[in-house]
Scaffold this active site. Structure first.
Site, short mmCIF file in Angstrom:
data_model
loop_
_atom_site.label_atom_id
_atom_site.label_comp_id
_atom_site.label_asym_id
_atom_site.label_seq_id
_atom_site.Cartn_x
_atom_site.Cartn_y
_atom_site.Cartn_z
N ALA A 197 56.89 22.97 -33.79
CA ALA A 197 57.67 22.18 -34.77
C ALA A 197 58.40 22.80 -35.83
CB ALA A 197 56.51 21.42 -35.52
N ILE A 208 61.67 23.74 -34.12
CA ILE A 208 62.63 22.78 -33.87
C ILE A 208 63.26 22.20 -35.28
CG2 ILE A 208 62.49 20.49 -33.40
CD1 ILE A 208 60.29 20.71 -31.31
N ARG A 209 62.30 22.44 -36.52
CA ARG A 209 62.87 22.25 -37.67
C ARG A 209 63.85 23.18 -37.99
NH1 ARG A 209 58.78 22.66 -42.85
NH2 ARG A 209 58.87 24.79 -42.02
N GLU A 210 63.85 24.53 -37.70
CA GLU A 210 64.42 25.56 -38.10
C GLU A 210 65.97 25.38 -37.52
OE1 GLU A 210 64.84 28.72 -40.94
OE2 GLU A 210 63.41 27.18 -40.12
#
Length: 537
Positions: A364, A367-369
């Site tokens: 996660a 994916i956020r980065e």
């Protein structure tokens, strides 16, 4: 191999390497993890799940692709199958030729049962063979099964079935010794002491490995033992339906020869499902680290027979799948790379998370980065972040990569990337089926005389699995399933074989208004349209 834009970013990584190596990013708080997962982890994307209309888990949500198969049409019409014939007869029928199926076969044979393995590809064509990082066991003086339990229970969001997790951790040291005695070449110091390392979410160094060929080495050893014992293996033969007797007990399977299409009947006193995972369903269009046959067959067969599933809505997206080059897109980059000291670095050369967070949190975070923060590196087919592999030898000395992760070194060398000198690009890849068939402590499903082992089981790991506990569970639960299925077979007296449950499921499907021509189990993926959301063959 890298583009100019990638090289510019890689130069920032190199410039910050020494500082990042000394930096220890803080671990997230529980609240921060929960918020991160809810926002960025694929399991929380509501539009990608469907509510089941029929079957034991009616009303629960599962991934769209799995729902379609669980509620699909059978590959057989009961009226067309002659159950009076017998092509194979055995005490224990094992469906699946990976680590769990092989372990079960060895122990069932050891118990004196007549055993047979059927597998739709070949024995060893399984996710076991592709596992790299290692296998956990609390067998060092500063460790214990209780500490292992706490790590795994917390890492799985406190959702594991306690009795299953207890078996996993308490039987782990014996499982390592069993493998060692069979001939697995674990990494050892000069005095014979097994070398252990950390994994994501572990508080102790309990990861046993055979370099980064751990799964292949374990599978080699198990396969040889199966052959040495003379246990019959029927290759290229898929189970396409379970056979129950008139009282609802498992007593065999309808098989299909994958080469000729011939339908065969296998009779048995007990059945073990060891069919592995579901990565080749490519949930949400993700790439996968899984082998070609990982299409959730066992879940479909058991569900149609009346077995309940547990946590079928949870998947593990391994945080470090290959993002570049495209020829190996989605291939696994073992977590051992991070346990040896490599850190995840963004476009600007920043270490953005603790390297040993649990896999769901790590995935996660990446994916956020790449999305919200816009700090991913464009790969042509998407985005990725850097895994700074040269940091390993900065920390541990020259030669560490060749010695400890030679498979990784050689995989990237084929494409002109020397991971001792250059970082690599990674992005989450669909890796593991956290959920599966619900079982009791003796490995039996809700269908009597139907046992389950390996990745097809749900509940061992809760809603997330720690590194090294999958190779462990195929051994612990494979062995237990084999022992218990053999013991049950001694007194089992199967009744008249029937496919009534298949006809009943078709009626239930019709009453629920389910249409569509999907047939299941899927058996093999199809890439003919160039779309990962492929149709069933």
């Amino acid at each position: 191999m890298y583009t100019d834009e990638m090289r510019k970013s890689a130069e920032k990584v190199a410039a910050a390497r020494k500082a990042n190596a000394e930096l220890e990013p803080r671990r997230m708080t529980a609240d921060e993890k929960d918020k991160l997962l809810a926002t960025f982890h694929p399991d929380y994307k509501k539009s990608e799940f469907a509510e089941l209309k029929i079957g034991p888990n009616k009303g629960e949500k599962v991934p769209l692709e799995l729902a379609e198969l669980l509620q699909g049409n059978s590959r057989v019409s009961p009226s067309d199958i002659d159950l009076s014939r017998t092509d194979y007869e055995t005490d224990v029928l094992i469906i699946g030729g990976g680590g769990a199926g092989s372990s079960a076969a060895i122990e069932a044979d050891e118990a004196g049962a007549k055993v047979m393995i059927v597998t739709k590809l070949r024995i060893g064509d399984a996710n076991t063979m592709m596992a790299e990082g290692g296998i956990q066991a609390a067998d060092k003086p500063n460790d214990s099964p209780a500490i292992h339990y706490l790590d795994a229970f917390g890492g799985g969001h406190f959702a594991a079935k306690p009795e299953l997790l207890k078996s996993l951790v308490c039987e782990a040291p014996e499982a390592i010794q069993w493998l060692n005695d069979l001939g697995v070449e674990f990494d050892k110091d000069a005095d014979g002491t097994m070398i252990t390392t950390h994994g994501g979410g572990t508080s102790r160094k309990r990861m046993h490995a055979a370099k980064d060929y751990s799964g292949a080495e374990i599978m080699r050893t198990l396969r040889d033992e199966v052959f040495n014992r003379g246990i019959p293996v029927v290759d290229f033969t898929a189970a396409i339906e379970l056979i129950l007797d008139e009282s609802g007990k498992a007593c065999g399977a309808v098989l299909k020869n994958m080469e000729t299409g011939e339908i065969l009947i296998a009779r048995a006193k007990t059945v073990i499902i060891a069919t592995g995972g579901a990565g080749r369903l490519h949930y949400q269009g993700f790439p996968t680290s899984n082998h070609y046959g990982a299409t959730a067959d066992g879940l479909v067969l058991a569900y149609r027979a009346g077995a309940k599933l547990l946590y079928a809505d949870t998947l593990q997206y391994h945080p470090t799948g290959v993002a570049y080059p495209e020829q190996i897109f989605g291939a696994l980059v073992t977590e051992k790379v991070r346990s040896l000291g490599a850190k995840l670095i963004n476009l600007d050369g920043e270490a953005f998370m603790h390297p040993l967070e649990t896999r769901d949190v790590s995935a996660a975070s990446i994916i956020r980065e790449c999305s919200e923060r816009g700090k991913g590196i464009a790969t042509g087919g998407g985005n990725g972040v850097w895994l700074d592999t040269p940091m390993i030898e900065l920390k541990n000395g020259e030669g560490t990569i060749e010695k400890r992760i030679p498979a990784m070194l050689r995989m990237f060398e084929k494409y002109g990337i020397d991971i001792r000198k250059e970082p690599i690009l990674v992005y989450p890849t669909l890796h593991y089926q956290n959920g599966g068939i619900d079982i009791s402590a003796d490995c039996m499903s809700g269908v009597e005389n139907l046992f389950v082992a390996g990745e097809a089981v749900g509940g061992i790991h809760g809603r997330n699995r720690l590194m090294g506990n999958s190779l462990l569970d195929i051994i612990v639960f494979g062995r237990n399933a084999g022992k218990n299925a053999a013991a049950t077979a001694k007194t089992a007296k199967p009744g008249k074989p029937s496919l009534k449950h298949v006809a009943s499921f078709a009626d239930e499907r019709k009453k629920a208004g389910i249409t569509g021509n999907t047939v299941s189990p899927k058996l093999l993926p199809s890439y003919t349209h160039g779309n990962p959301r492929f149709e069933a063959k």
